[in-house]
Design a protein around this motif. Structure first.
Motif, PDB file in Angstrom:
ATOM      1  N   GLY A 140       0.965  -1.019   0.068  1.00 29.55           N
ATOM      2  CA  GLY A 140      -0.034   0.296  -0.298  1.00 29.55           C
ATOM      3  C   GLY A 140       0.774   0.780  -0.074  1.00 29.55           C
ATOM      4  O   GLY A 140       0.328   2.272   0.401  1.00 29.55           O
ATOM      5  N   THR A 141       2.070   0.923  -0.324  1.00 31.91           N
ATOM      6  CA  THR A 141       3.213   2.618   0.085  1.00 31.91           C
ATOM      7  C   THR A 141       3.996   2.102  -0.872  1.00 31.91           C
ATOM      8  O   THR A 141       4.731   1.258  -1.697  1.00 31.91           O
ATOM      9  N   LYS A 142       5.433   2.988  -1.606  1.00 29.87           N
ATOM     10  CA  LYS A 142       5.525   3.607  -2.595  1.00 29.87           C
ATOM     11  C   LYS A 142       7.189   3.365  -1.759  1.00 29.87           C
ATOM     12  O   LYS A 142       8.141   3.557  -2.000  1.00 29.87           O
ATOM     13  N   SER A 143       7.368   2.648  -0.427  1.00 30.11           N
ATOM     14  CA  SER A 143       8.599   3.108   0.351  1.00 30.11           C
ATOM     15  C   SER A 143       8.729   1.143   1.209  1.00 30.11           C
ATOM     16  O   SER A 143       7.995   1.026   0.937  1.00 30.11           O
ATOM     17  N   ALA A 144       9.920   1.292   1.345  1.00 24.11           N
ATOM     18  CA  ALA A 144      10.127   0.359   2.117  1.00 24.11           C
ATOM     19  C   ALA A 144      10.653   0.298   3.713  1.00 24.11           C
ATOM     20  O   ALA A 144      11.365   1.207   4.113  1.00 24.11           O
ATOM     21  N   ILE A 145      11.190  -0.021   4.318  1.00 24.66           N
ATOM     22  CA  ILE A 145      11.518  -0.564   5.758  1.00 24.66           C
ATOM     23  C   ILE A 145      12.221  -1.411   6.038  1.00 24.66           C
ATOM     24  O   ILE A 145      12.020  -2.570   5.984  1.00 24.66           O
ATOM     25  N   PRO A 146      13.580  -1.202   6.598  1.00 26.70           N
ATOM     26  CA  PRO A 146      14.607  -1.759   6.800  1.00 26.70           C
ATOM     27  C   PRO A 146      14.300  -2.969   7.153  1.00 26.70           C
ATOM     28  O   PRO A 146      14.005  -2.744   8.915  1.00 26.70           O
TER      29      PRO A 146
ATOM     30  N   GLY B 168       7.650  -7.360  14.679  1.00 31.51           N
ATOM     31  CA  GLY B 168       8.875  -7.083  15.612  1.00 31.51           C
ATOM     32  C   GLY B 168       8.459  -6.304  16.621  1.00 31.51           C
ATOM     33  O   GLY B 168       7.816  -4.981  16.130  1.00 31.51           O
ATOM     34  N   TRP B 169      10.027  -4.822  16.282  1.00 27.76           N
ATOM     35  CA  TRP B 169       9.750  -3.739  17.254  1.00 27.76           C
ATOM     36  C   TRP B 169      10.247  -2.847  16.482  1.00 27.76           C
ATOM     37  O   TRP B 169      11.156  -2.629  16.084  1.00 27.76           O
ATOM     38  N   LEU B 170       9.255  -1.705  16.456  1.00 20.59           N
ATOM     39  CA  LEU B 170       9.819  -0.722  16.093  1.00 20.59           C
ATOM     40  C   LEU B 170      11.433   0.459  16.614  1.00 20.59           C
ATOM     41  O   LEU B 170      10.996   0.991  17.682  1.00 20.59           O
ATOM     42  N   GLN B 171      11.879   0.521  16.063  1.00 21.24           N
ATOM     43  CA  GLN B 171      13.355   1.215  16.583  1.00 21.24           C
ATOM     44  C   GLN B 171      13.523   3.102  15.182  1.00 21.24           C
ATOM     45  O   GLN B 171      13.180   2.632  14.071  1.00 21.24           O
ATOM     46  N   PRO B 172      14.246   3.987  16.510  1.00 17.56           N
ATOM     47  CA  PRO B 172      13.796   4.865  15.480  1.00 17.56           C
ATOM     48  C   PRO B 172      15.575   4.945  14.191  1.00 17.56           C
ATOM     49  O   PRO B 172      16.541   3.498  14.835  1.00 17.56           O
ATOM     50  N   ALA B 173      15.989   5.327  13.665  1.00 18.11           N
ATOM     51  CA  ALA B 173      16.726   5.318  12.939  1.00 18.11           C
ATOM     52  C   ALA B 173      17.680   5.886  13.505  1.00 18.11           C
ATOM     53  O   ALA B 173      17.792   6.396  14.018  1.00 18.11           O
ATOM     54  N   GLU B 174      18.822   5.335  13.188  1.00 22.17           N
ATOM     55  CA  GLU B 174      20.567   5.468  14.118  1.00 22.17           C
ATOM     56  C   GLU B 174      21.449   6.662  13.393  1.00 22.17           C
ATOM     57  O   GLU B 174      21.366   7.206  12.056  1.00 22.17           O
ATOM     58  N   GLY B 175      21.985   7.266  14.234  1.00 23.99           N
ATOM     59  CA  GLY B 175      22.336   8.451  13.728  1.00 23.99           C
ATOM     60  C   GLY B 175      24.220   9.390  14.809  1.00 23.99           C
ATOM     61  O   GLY B 175      23.641  10.875  15.044  1.00 23.99           O
ATOM     62  N   THR B 176      24.702   8.491  14.640  1.00 20.75           N
ATOM     63  CA  THR B 176      25.809   9.016  15.512  1.00 20.75           C
ATOM     64  C   THR B 176      27.030   9.609  15.000  1.00 20.75           C
ATOM     65  O   THR B 176      27.709   9.986  15.634  1.00 20.75           O
TER      66      THR B 176
ATOM     67  N   LEU C 207      22.961   1.603  11.411  1.00 22.45           N
ATOM     68  CA  LEU C 207      21.883   1.709  10.561  1.00 22.45           C
ATOM     69  C   LEU C 207      21.430   2.952  10.237  1.00 22.45           C
ATOM     70  O   LEU C 207      20.352   3.743  10.958  1.00 22.45           O
ATOM     71  N   ARG C 208      21.577   3.785  10.050  1.00 23.58           N
ATOM     72  CA  ARG C 208      21.622   5.438   9.556  1.00 23.58           C
ATOM     73  C   ARG C 208      20.717   5.023   7.271  1.00 23.58           C
ATOM     74  O   ARG C 208      21.165   3.932   6.587  1.00 23.58           O
ATOM     75  N   ILE C 209      19.267   5.837   8.154  1.00 26.05           N
ATOM     76  CA  ILE C 209      18.549   5.684   6.467  1.00 26.05           C
ATOM     77  C   ILE C 209      19.092   6.445   5.705  1.00 26.05           C
ATOM     78  O   ILE C 209      19.817   5.891   4.267  1.00 26.05           O
ATOM     79  N   ALA C 210      20.109   7.435   5.356  1.00 27.66           N
ATOM     80  CA  ALA C 210      20.254   7.706   4.948  1.00 27.66           C
ATOM     81  C   ALA C 210      21.599   7.008   3.643  1.00 27.66           C
ATOM     82  O   ALA C 210      22.000   6.924   2.840  1.00 27.66           O
TER      83      ALA C 210
END
Length: 245
Positions: free
Chosen positions: A110-116, A140-148, A163-166
């Motif tokens: 139902g979307t044009k996106s994917a989730i890791p 599963g458990w939802l987690q915010p993207a990392e960005g250290t 695990l950074r989305i960019a």
């Protein structure tokens, strides 16, 4: 004029020992209450991860910023595996052994996106099982993207330091959600990945234990104050009076 006893003479030991004992008890009881506060807050945070799973769409949309209240929220994801977009994330410990997360995105229905989706943990990136394909419905458990801010020093491989989305976009030919999911069920050949980020505990969770800790430490400070006043009034000041006489 007889010599007055020194403040540390044996006749005053009982008072000094009583003060030390009361102070030590106050400090230890305060630490105990502080530990209880931390434990109850951690347990309160974990409660979210054991809640009933909700559809991903109710927690996070394809273009939404990550909502803090859904950190660790169990979700269900329905879609299609993207096996060619599989990558691994290094520096993940399990039982004091450093290894990798194995991540395969899912194109969400139902979307044009994917989730890791973190499928599991492995000690060796080269020994990971083959990525699944086809349709899937997983929990599963939802987690915010990392960005250290850690930099991927080798962009030619499929290993990321976080695990950074960019960075994950290099492996996926479509938009990605602003978070990821750690799968509850793992593939054969992988071990369960542990949650790195838990939801914040409610602000007033176990606040009574924190107040008790402060009260005990306040009592310890009062003990020190009373001991010092006794020392000044009953011992040191009497010594000064004897000198004046």
């Amino acid at each position: 004029m007889p010599d007055r006893p020194h403040p540390l003479s044996p006749r005053y030991w009982a008072v000094h020992l009583l003060a030390v004992a009361l102070l030590a008890a106050a400090v230890m009881l305060g630490v105990w209450q502080l530990d209880a506060w931390k434990t109850k807050r951690a347990a309160s945070a974990l409660d979210v991860t054991t809640a009933a799973a909700i559809p991903l769409s109710k927690a996070l949309g394809p273009d939404d910023p990550f909502p803090a209240k859904y950190v660790g929220q169990p979700v269900t994801v329905a879609g299609r595996w993207l096996p060619v977009s599989t990558f691994v994330v290094s520096g993940r410990e399990r039982g004091k052994v450093e290894g990798y997360w194995v991540v395969t995105p899912v194109a969400v229905d139902g979307t044009k996106s994917a989730i890791p989706v973190v499928r599991g943990w492995t000690a060796s990136a080269g020994a990971r099982p083959q990525a699944p394909s086809g349709t899937v419905t997983l929990k599963g458990w939802l987690q915010p993207a990392e960005g250290t801010g850690e930099v991927d020093e080798d962009t030619s491989d499929d290993v990321l330091p976080q695990l950074r989305i960019a960075d994950a976009l290099h492996f996926v030919h479509q938009d990605l959600y602003g978070g990821y999911v750690i799968a509850a069920a793992t593939d054969a050949g992988l071990e369960k990945a542990e949650l790195d980020q838990l939801p914040p505990a409610p602000r007033f969770s176990a606040i009574r234990n924190l107040f008790y800790a402060v009260e005990w430490w306040f009592f310890g400070g009062f003990v020190v104050f009373m001991w010092w006043r006794w020392l000044v009034d009953e011992v040191l000041r009497r010594d000064e009076d004897d000198v004046e006489e």
